[in-house]
Design an enzyme around this catalytic site. Sequence first.
Site: not given
Length: 249
Positions: A52, A82, A84, A94, A107, A187
Amino acid sequence: MGASHSHRNKHCHSHQSPINICTKKARHDPILKPLNIQYDSKTSKRIVNMGHCFNVEFDDTADMSVINDGPLTGKYRLRQFHFHWGSTDADGSEHVIDGKVYPAELHIVHWNSHRYPTFEEAAKHPDGLAVIGVLLKIGEKNPVLQTIIDNLGQVKTKGKEHMLIKYELSSMLPKDLNYWTYPGSLTTEPYFECVTWIVLQHAIPISSAQLTQFRGLLCTAENEKPVPILENHRRVQRLHDRVVRSSCT
Ligand SMILES: NS(=O)(=O)c1ccc(C(=O)NCc2cccc(F)c2F)cc1
Ligand SMILES: [Zn+2]
């Protein structure tokens, strides 16, 4: 079921992340210290396609790369970072700042090695993890990020990993380390409420072409029909009884 209907529920899901940060309501807390970041580039190990997202993992068998101070008590050990992102540059972060969504978010995940023996144990406690969130904005090409992007070709499919030697994570951070902080959660599954969030107030640049390359990663394994990871950001959650504090006025 709403939190008001179930006493048990209220305790299990009222500190979820991410959130919309209302900067005007964030209170400057004078006891908050400047964030102290000490990353040793020798601890970088590998980049891994998690399916993901992709993680850049570090050697967290000792306190070599750590953060302390800020809102934290004791040392928190660097484990991985990582990103998002969204299916277009119009969304992807996020955390949201006064309703403004950014195209991506970094993050940097640390765990409380001061109090807990392992990351897995720390993840069961409210003071177990500390995640630095850095918002990304579309701008000029980011050379420090390019080093990561150059390796994405080696981890195109789920489960693939590739060595990453001597990565200077500190050089990716803005000079200004002022932050907002609040108690929240992971998250993604298992959404444990174990994170002291430290969201930097200064965004870092990424070019649109660089961000496009994140979306080229596949969530499928080598032998499967290719499906790209077009987006992997969670929607904002309710604040409930929490207060967001600011490191500056
Ligand atoms: N997006 S984020 O920064 O909030 C985030 C950070 C780490 C993890 C994670 O480590 N998950 C796997 C994992 C493994 C062991 C124990 C866990 F609790 C656990 F979540 C998930 C989300
Ligand atoms: Zn994350």
